[in-house]
Design an enzyme around this catalytic site. Structure first.
Site, PDB file in Angstrom:
ATOM      1  N   GLY A  50     -30.455 -23.625   0.836  1.00 34.21           N
ATOM      2  CA  GLY A  50     -31.482 -24.025  -0.135  1.00 34.21           C
ATOM      3  C   GLY A  50     -32.837 -23.480   0.282  1.00 34.21           C
ATOM      4  O   GLY A  50     -32.935 -22.715   1.251  1.00 34.21           O
ATOM      5  N   GLY A 116     -23.996 -43.598   8.816  1.00 30.09           N
ATOM      6  CA  GLY A 116     -24.641 -44.490   9.782  1.00 30.09           C
ATOM      7  C   GLY A 116     -26.001 -44.944   9.264  1.00 30.09           C
ATOM      8  O   GLY A 116     -26.357 -46.130   9.353  1.00 30.09           O
ATOM      9  N   TYR A 159     -14.089 -25.518   3.729  1.00 31.19           N
ATOM     10  CA  TYR A 159     -14.845 -26.335   2.770  1.00 31.19           C
ATOM     11  C   TYR A 159     -13.973 -27.494   2.275  1.00 31.19           C
ATOM     12  O   TYR A 159     -14.380 -28.658   2.325  1.00 31.19           O
ATOM     13  CB  TYR A 159     -15.277 -25.447   1.611  1.00 31.19           C
ATOM     14  CG  TYR A 159     -16.097 -26.150   0.541  1.00 31.19           C
ATOM     15  CD1 TYR A 159     -17.377 -26.628   0.816  1.00 31.19           C
ATOM     16  CD2 TYR A 159     -15.607 -26.286  -0.764  1.00 31.19           C
ATOM     17  CE1 TYR A 159     -18.143 -27.244  -0.184  1.00 31.19           C
ATOM     18  CE2 TYR A 159     -16.359 -26.903  -1.757  1.00 31.19           C
ATOM     19  CZ  TYR A 159     -17.629 -27.378  -1.460  1.00 31.19           C
ATOM     20  OH  TYR A 159     -18.387 -27.984  -2.448  1.00 31.19           O
TER      21      TYR A 159
HETATM   22  P1  NAD Z   1     -26.600 -25.610  -2.375  1.00 34.88           P
HETATM   23  O1  NAD Z   1     -26.105 -24.667  -1.345  1.00 34.88           O
HETATM   24  O2  NAD Z   1     -27.539 -25.117  -3.411  1.00 34.88           O
HETATM   25  O3  NAD Z   1     -27.284 -26.876  -1.688  1.00 34.88           O
HETATM   26  C1  NAD Z   1     -26.859 -27.396  -0.459  1.00 34.88           C
HETATM   27  C2  NAD Z   1     -28.097 -27.797   0.326  1.00 34.88           C
HETATM   28  O4  NAD Z   1     -27.695 -28.387   1.569  1.00 34.88           O
HETATM   29  C3  NAD Z   1     -29.004 -26.614   0.677  1.00 34.88           C
HETATM   30  O5  NAD Z   1     -30.335 -26.890   0.340  1.00 34.88           O
HETATM   31  C4  NAD Z   1     -28.825 -26.454   2.195  1.00 34.88           C
HETATM   32  O6  NAD Z   1     -29.946 -25.880   2.823  1.00 34.88           O
HETATM   33  C5  NAD Z   1     -28.560 -27.892   2.595  1.00 34.88           C
HETATM   34  N1  NAD Z   1     -27.863 -28.028   3.881  1.00 34.88           N
HETATM   35  C6  NAD Z   1     -26.734 -27.408   4.278  1.00 34.88           C
HETATM   36  N2  NAD Z   1     -26.386 -27.789   5.527  1.00 34.88           N
HETATM   37  C7  NAD Z   1     -27.334 -28.692   5.924  1.00 34.88           C
HETATM   38  C8  NAD Z   1     -27.545 -29.447   7.109  1.00 34.88           C
HETATM   39  N3  NAD Z   1     -26.710 -29.348   8.154  1.00 34.88           N
HETATM   40  N4  NAD Z   1     -28.614 -30.279   7.167  1.00 34.88           N
HETATM   41  C9  NAD Z   1     -29.479 -30.386   6.123  1.00 34.88           C
HETATM   42  N5  NAD Z   1     -29.339 -29.671   4.968  1.00 34.88           N
HETATM   43  C10 NAD Z   1     -28.278 -28.845   4.871  1.00 34.88           C
HETATM   44  O7  NAD Z   1     -25.292 -26.243  -3.047  1.00 34.88           O
HETATM   45  P2  NAD Z   1     -25.152 -27.151  -4.351  1.00 34.88           P
HETATM   46  O8  NAD Z   1     -24.401 -26.404  -5.351  1.00 34.88           O
HETATM   47  O9  NAD Z   1     -26.462 -27.746  -4.709  1.00 34.88           O
HETATM   48  O10 NAD Z   1     -24.195 -28.300  -3.795  1.00 34.88           O
HETATM   49  C11 NAD Z   1     -24.719 -29.518  -3.313  1.00 34.88           C
HETATM   50  C12 NAD Z   1     -23.588 -30.460  -2.934  1.00 34.88           C
HETATM   51  O11 NAD Z   1     -22.756 -30.710  -4.071  1.00 34.88           O
HETATM   52  C13 NAD Z   1     -22.678 -29.902  -1.832  1.00 34.88           C
HETATM   53  O12 NAD Z   1     -22.292 -30.955  -0.977  1.00 34.88           O
HETATM   54  C14 NAD Z   1     -21.482 -29.392  -2.612  1.00 34.88           C
HETATM   55  O13 NAD Z   1     -20.320 -29.426  -1.834  1.00 34.88           O
HETATM   56  C15 NAD Z   1     -21.426 -30.373  -3.768  1.00 34.88           C
HETATM   57  N6  NAD Z   1     -20.766 -29.778  -4.943  1.00 34.88           N
HETATM   58  C16 NAD Z   1     -21.423 -28.859  -5.715  1.00 34.88           C
HETATM   59  C17 NAD Z   1     -20.772 -28.309  -6.812  1.00 34.88           C
HETATM   60  C18 NAD Z   1     -21.441 -27.311  -7.723  1.00 34.88           C
HETATM   61  O14 NAD Z   1     -20.811 -26.853  -8.680  1.00 34.88           O
HETATM   62  N7  NAD Z   1     -22.684 -26.954  -7.510  1.00 34.88           N
HETATM   63  C19 NAD Z   1     -19.447 -28.677  -7.099  1.00 34.88           C
HETATM   64  C20 NAD Z   1     -18.818 -29.587  -6.262  1.00 34.88           C
HETATM   65  C21 NAD Z   1     -19.494 -30.149  -5.197  1.00 34.88           C
END
Ligand code: NAD
Length: 331
Positions: A50, A116, A159
């Site tokens: 992000g 937690g 994943y």
């Molecule tokens: P994204 O990659 O845009 O956002 C993920 C965010 O998590 C990023 O800002 C990244 O910097 C942050 N991040 C990653 N590891 C981190 C850490 N260790 N500590 C702090 N921040 C961390 O992805 P997204 O599409 O916005 O997805 C967000 C969530 O929704 C995820 O958990 C994803 O698995 C879930 N999800 C998304 C979709 C979709 O279609 N977009 C579908 C199913 C599930």
């Protein structure tokens, strides 16, 4: 008002929320919608996939705080917290295949630390799980009682299994510690603030179409996806957050279309002359994907309201502006 698009049924009041991954695609929309509802937001992100750009427009809003933090290290948030939304994780296949260990760590350690936090604060907790827990499904459409078909040692296992582990951990906290948890299984969501280079089909096709490059369709494009516009997904997630439901609950749009049809549609909407080019299908790519969304409708009163055509049109318009104001086909 159509059934399922009305006001969210609220089982609780929430004054302050923590959103992990709040500077990502979905997280940034969640932060914005929470602020719109008068909830203070602490956004935790390490900017792995992000960017602060995604929440730049929220920085001046009262009640919003952005903290750079890796939730796999530890999570400490002073003051009261009523809701923890754990959304931190690479989500696009391109990202998690490049960062497999980080993905497993945020699904395991990140989930442990954020659970937690919720437990210590007496907060509601919502885990962002995924339709990928169903793997390459042998049941279609997928309801929440289906256990899935995942290859743990395949490339996508990093994943899928991270999310399956995080669901098990969330359930254990609910069962053994009494934490107020909810699990949403999110299906493919698209909309503004996706990265054009994140490898997911919709931003990839739009970026290719707008820049005149060929649209790269994997396999013969007959594999299907069900795509949900981001505003609908966020409304479903918040319905879960404000409810007392444990889940898992699928949040997704049952409108199913082939990847080839999606590419053709995007070509039409952008008015692009780009050709379609067929490339190799990734290993373990799911052949079909469609949520059974009965549970979301009956338990949360939620169903999507933005048609795929309208959602794609809005998304194309946003990308066109981001990528330099190229014109978009009208109507
Ligand atoms: P994204 O990659 O845009 O956002 C993920 C965010 O998590 C990023 O800002 C990244 O910097 C942050 N991040 C990653 N590891 C981190 C850490 N260790 N500590 C702090 N921040 C961390 O992805 P997204 O599409 O916005 O997805 C967000 C969530 O929704 C995820 O958990 C994803 O698995 C879930 N999800 C998304 C979709 C979709 O279609 N977009 C579908 C199913 C599930």
């Amino acid at each position: 008002m159509a059934q399922g698009t009305g006001p969210i049924r609220e089982a609780r009041s929430i004054g302050r929320a923590v959103v992990t991954g709040g500077a990502g695609f979905l997280g940034s929309h969640l932060c914005e919608h929470l602020l719109d509802r008068g909830v203070e937001v602490v956004c935790l992100d390490n900017f792995l996939t992000g960017s602060p750009q995604n929440v730049r427009h929220l920085m001046e809003r009262p009640g919003f705080r952005l903290i750079r933090c890796d939730v796999t290290d530890f999570v400490h948030v002073p003051g009261p917290v009523d809701l923890v939304l754990h959304f931190a994780s690479p989500a696009s296949p391109l990202d998690y295949l490049k960062m497999p260990i980080e993905t497993l760590k945020v699904g395991s350690l990140g989930t442990l630390h954020t659970l937690g936090l919720a437990n210590d604060k007496g907060a509601r907790y919502v885990l962002a799980s995924t339709s990928e827990v169903y793997g390459d499904p042998l049941q279609h459409p997928q309801d929440e009682d289906y256990w899935g078909n995942v290859n743990p040692v395949g490339p996508r296992g990093v994943y899928d299994e991270a999310k399956r582990f995080s669901e098990a951990m969330t359930t254990a906290y609910r069962t053994y510690k009494g934490t107020d948890t909810g699990i949403v299984r999110i299906f493919n969501t698209y909309g503004p603030r996706m990265r054009p280079d994140d490898g997911r089909a919709i931003p990839a096709f739009i970026g290719q179409a707008l820049s005149g490059r060929p649209l790269t369709v994997a396999g013969d494009g007959s594999q299907t996806r069900s795509i949900c516009y981001v505003d609908d997904t966020v409304r479903g997630i918040l319905a879960m957050a404000f409810s007392a439901e444990a889940g898992p609950i699928n949040i997704g749009n049952p409108d199913e279309l082939s990847v080839l049809r999606l590419a053709e549609w995007i070509t039409e909407l952008t008015g692009s002359a780009s050709p379609i080019e067929f490339i190799d299908l990734p290993v373990d790519d799911p052949k079909v994907r469609r949520p059974d969304s009965t549970r979301a409708e009956t338990r949360l009163g939620w169903r999507p309201s933005v048609s795929s055509e309208e959602g794609l049109r809005r998304t194309v318009a946003w990308f066109a502006e981001e990528l330099g104001g190229r014109s978009v086909a009208a109507g």
